[in-house]
Design an enzyme around this catalytic site. Structure first.
Site, short mmCIF file in Angstrom:
data_model
loop_
_atom_site.label_atom_id
_atom_site.label_comp_id
_atom_site.label_asym_id
_atom_site.label_seq_id
_atom_site.Cartn_x
_atom_site.Cartn_y
_atom_site.Cartn_z
N ALA A 247 -94.62 -19.01 21.78
CA ALA A 247 -95.36 -19.71 20.73
C ALA A 247 -94.36 -20.50 19.90
O ALA A 247 -93.16 -20.21 19.91
CB ALA A 247 -96.12 -18.70 19.87
N GLY B 164 -94.72 -15.77 24.19
CA GLY B 164 -96.04 -16.25 24.60
C GLY B 164 -96.03 -16.93 25.96
O GLY B 164 -97.05 -16.96 26.65
N GLU C 118 -96.39 -14.17 28.31
CA GLU C 118 -97.76 -13.65 28.20
C GLU C 118 -98.77 -14.61 28.84
O GLU C 118 -99.75 -14.17 29.44
CB GLU C 118 -98.11 -13.44 26.72
CG GLU C 118 -97.30 -12.29 26.12
CD GLU C 118 -97.43 -12.21 24.62
OE1 GLU C 118 -97.08 -13.21 23.95
OE2 GLU C 118 -97.86 -11.17 24.11
N GLU D 261 -89.70 -11.23 21.09
CA GLU D 261 -90.27 -11.26 19.73
C GLU D 261 -89.56 -10.31 18.77
O GLU D 261 -89.52 -10.54 17.57
CB GLU D 261 -91.76 -10.91 19.77
CG GLU D 261 -92.65 -12.00 20.36
CD GLU D 261 -92.83 -11.88 21.86
OE1 GLU D 261 -92.02 -11.19 22.52
OE2 GLU D 261 -93.79 -12.48 22.38
N1 DAK Z 1 -90.60 -22.44 19.26
C1 DAK Z 1 -90.19 -23.62 18.73
N2 DAK Z 1 -89.17 -24.33 19.19
C2 DAK Z 1 -88.50 -23.84 20.24
C3 DAK Z 1 -88.84 -22.61 20.85
C4 DAK Z 1 -89.97 -21.89 20.32
N3 DAK Z 1 -90.42 -20.76 20.85
N4 DAK Z 1 -87.98 -22.39 21.87
C5 DAK Z 1 -87.13 -23.43 21.91
N5 DAK Z 1 -87.44 -24.31 20.93
C6 DAK Z 1 -86.77 -25.56 20.61
C7 DAK Z 1 -85.47 -25.31 19.83
O1 DAK Z 1 -85.74 -25.13 18.47
C8 DAK Z 1 -84.72 -26.59 20.11
O2 DAK Z 1 -85.24 -27.62 19.30
P1 DAK Z 1 -84.24 -28.69 18.59
O3 DAK Z 1 -83.29 -27.88 17.78
O4 DAK Z 1 -83.60 -29.40 19.76
O5 DAK Z 1 -85.19 -29.56 17.80
C9 DAK Z 1 -85.10 -26.90 21.54
O6 DAK Z 1 -86.33 -26.20 21.79
C10 DAK Z 1 -84.08 -26.42 22.53
O7 DAK Z 1 -83.80 -25.04 22.25
P2 DAK Z 1 -82.30 -24.48 22.14
O8 DAK Z 1 -81.40 -25.45 21.50
O9 DAK Z 1 -82.42 -23.12 21.53
O10 DAK Z 1 -81.91 -24.39 23.69
P3 DAK Z 1 -81.05 -23.29 24.48
O11 DAK Z 1 -80.95 -23.80 25.87
O12 DAK Z 1 -79.78 -22.96 23.72
O13 DAK Z 1 -81.95 -21.95 24.47
C11 DAK Z 1 -83.99 -20.65 24.68
C12 DAK Z 1 -83.21 -21.91 25.12
C13 DAK Z 1 -85.39 -20.77 25.30
C14 DAK Z 1 -83.29 -19.41 25.27
C15 DAK Z 1 -84.02 -20.56 23.14
O14 DAK Z 1 -84.52 -21.79 22.64
C16 DAK Z 1 -84.89 -19.45 22.62
O15 DAK Z 1 -84.48 -18.29 22.56
N6 DAK Z 1 -86.12 -19.80 22.18
C17 DAK Z 1 -87.01 -18.88 21.49
C18 DAK Z 1 -87.62 -17.87 22.44
C19 DAK Z 1 -88.52 -16.90 21.69
O16 DAK Z 1 -88.08 -16.18 20.79
N7 DAK Z 1 -89.79 -16.88 22.07
C20 DAK Z 1 -90.80 -16.00 21.45
C21 DAK Z 1 -91.48 -16.73 20.33
S1 DAK Z 1 -92.74 -15.72 19.52
C22 DAK Z 1 -100.42 -14.62 19.71
C23 DAK Z 1 -100.18 -15.56 20.69
C24 DAK Z 1 -98.86 -15.83 21.06
C25 DAK Z 1 -97.81 -15.21 20.42
C26 DAK Z 1 -98.07 -14.28 19.45
C27 DAK Z 1 -99.38 -14.00 19.06
N8 DAK Z 1 -101.76 -14.31 19.33
C28 DAK Z 1 -102.88 -14.87 20.10
C29 DAK Z 1 -102.04 -13.38 18.24
C30 DAK Z 1 -96.46 -15.54 20.83
C31 DAK Z 1 -95.36 -15.36 20.07
C32 DAK Z 1 -94.08 -15.86 20.57
O17 DAK Z 1 -93.98 -16.37 21.66
#
Ligand code: DAK
Length: 261
Positions: free
Chosen positions: A69, A112, A115, A135
């Site tokens: 997400a 997400g 998921e 998360e």
């Molecule tokens: N959200 C927003 N932006 C994201 C992102 C994300 N999840 N993942 C990557 N980006 C963006 C980064 O901010 C960056 O943007 P700029 O700085 O260039 O503007 C760009 O994508 C490239 O990312 P990185 O610079 O970090 O690139 P790397 O190659 O170093 O790393 C990475 C890639 C995928 C390993 C890293 O970006 C990362 O760890 N991303 C976050 C992964 C994460 O924590 N995902 C979980 C998010 S929480 C629900 C439904 C859904 C959900 C919950 C509830 N309900 C229906 C109730 C879901 C929740 C989640 O998914």
């Protein structure tokens, strides 16, 4: 079906009776923000109600299926705001899709994104696919089915490690543990998913939908109730033209011509 103009996804028709949806926010690793999820669910719903489509494929890019997400969108939200964003309902709509959905996953499938892949009916992964629920690093837990679907697919021990300690699965591990159907090279995983979708889409449509529904019921109910559910679908299929055609074709030693009725 005519292609519709979307901003965050692409809809394509790569094979007979196959609808392909590509997540297309490459600069954010296909982070699943509200507008993208809205478009995704609209597109899947439209394909689901199109009689010319028999099976759907959902993919991202070779680098990222989806990195979760959109954290920027969620970071400051209150519970009420999340509800007002229609956040949960958009995700729930995936459960209403009646045709099979195959996820073609390459690169990051995190949070997400993982998921979303798990909510599909089958997964074809590329060799670079990484499945994870990070998360916990953000001070939250999975919210779109991760704790439930991973536990059912992998068992408690590994699900605990993934959700509590950000243990990630490689494509090889994912196939070993039964999370994905198979792994293919980056160059061909999407085509494999399309080929599988085309093969399923060429089968008797009403029976395919009934089969998906009956298998999904295995996750919702007791064995006795599930067996009764399956039997009712089995009996009901004898009201279709396709059942008559399928059995007549077998006995006549010819290929069946399905009508979906
Ligand atoms: N959200 C927003 N932006 C994201 C992102 C994300 N999840 N993942 C990557 N980006 C963006 C980064 O901010 C960056 O943007 P700029 O700085 O260039 O503007 C760009 O994508 C490239 O990312 P990185 O610079 O970090 O690139 P790397 O190659 O170093 O790393 C990475 C890639 C995928 C390993 C890293 O970006 C990362 O760890 N991303 C976050 C992964 C994460 O924590 N995902 C979980 C998010 S929480 C629900 C439904 C859904 C959900 C919950 C509830 N309900 C229906 C109730 C879901 C929740 C989640 O998914």
């Amino acid at each position: 079906m005519q292609p519709t103009a979307y901003e965050n996804i692409l809809v394509e028709f790569p094979a007979a009776r196959v609808g392909l949806v590509r997540l297309n926010r490459p600069r954010a690793y296909n982070a699943l923000n509200g507008p993208l999820m809205q478009e995704l669910m609209d597109a899947l719903t439209a394909l689901d109600s199109d009689d010319e489509i028999g099976c759907l494929v959902l993919t991202g890019s070779d680098k990222a299926f989806a990195a979760g997400a959109d954290i920027a969108e969620m970071a400051e939200a209150t519970p009420v705001e999340l509800a007002q964003m229609n956040f949960i309902h958009r995700w729930e709509r995936l459960r209403e899709i009646k045709k099979p959905v195959i996820a073609a996953v390459s690169g990051y499938a995190l949070g997400g994104g993982c998921e979303l892949a798990l909510a599909c009916d089958m997964i074809i992964a590329s060799e670079t696919a990484v499945f994870g629920q990070p998360e916990i690093n953000l001070g939250v837990i999975p919210g779109a089915g991760g704790t439930q679907r991973l536990t059912r697919a992998l068992g408690k021990a590994l699900a605990m490690e993934m959700v509590l300690n950000d243990r990630r699965l490689s494509a090889g591990e994912a196939v070993q543990f039964g999370l994905v159907n198979r792994v293919a090279p980056v160059e061909s995983y999407l085509q494999e998913a399309i080929d599988l979708a085309a093969a399923i889409a060429a089968r008797a449509p009403v029976a395919v939908r009934a089969a998906k529904d009956a298998i999904n019921m295995a996750f919702e109910t007791s064995l006795a109730a599930g067996l009764a559910y399956e039997r009712n679908h089995f009996y009901a299929l004898f009201s279709t033209e396709d059942q008559k055609e399928g059995m007549a074709a077998f006995l006549g030693k010819r290929s069946p011509a399905w009508t979906g009725r």
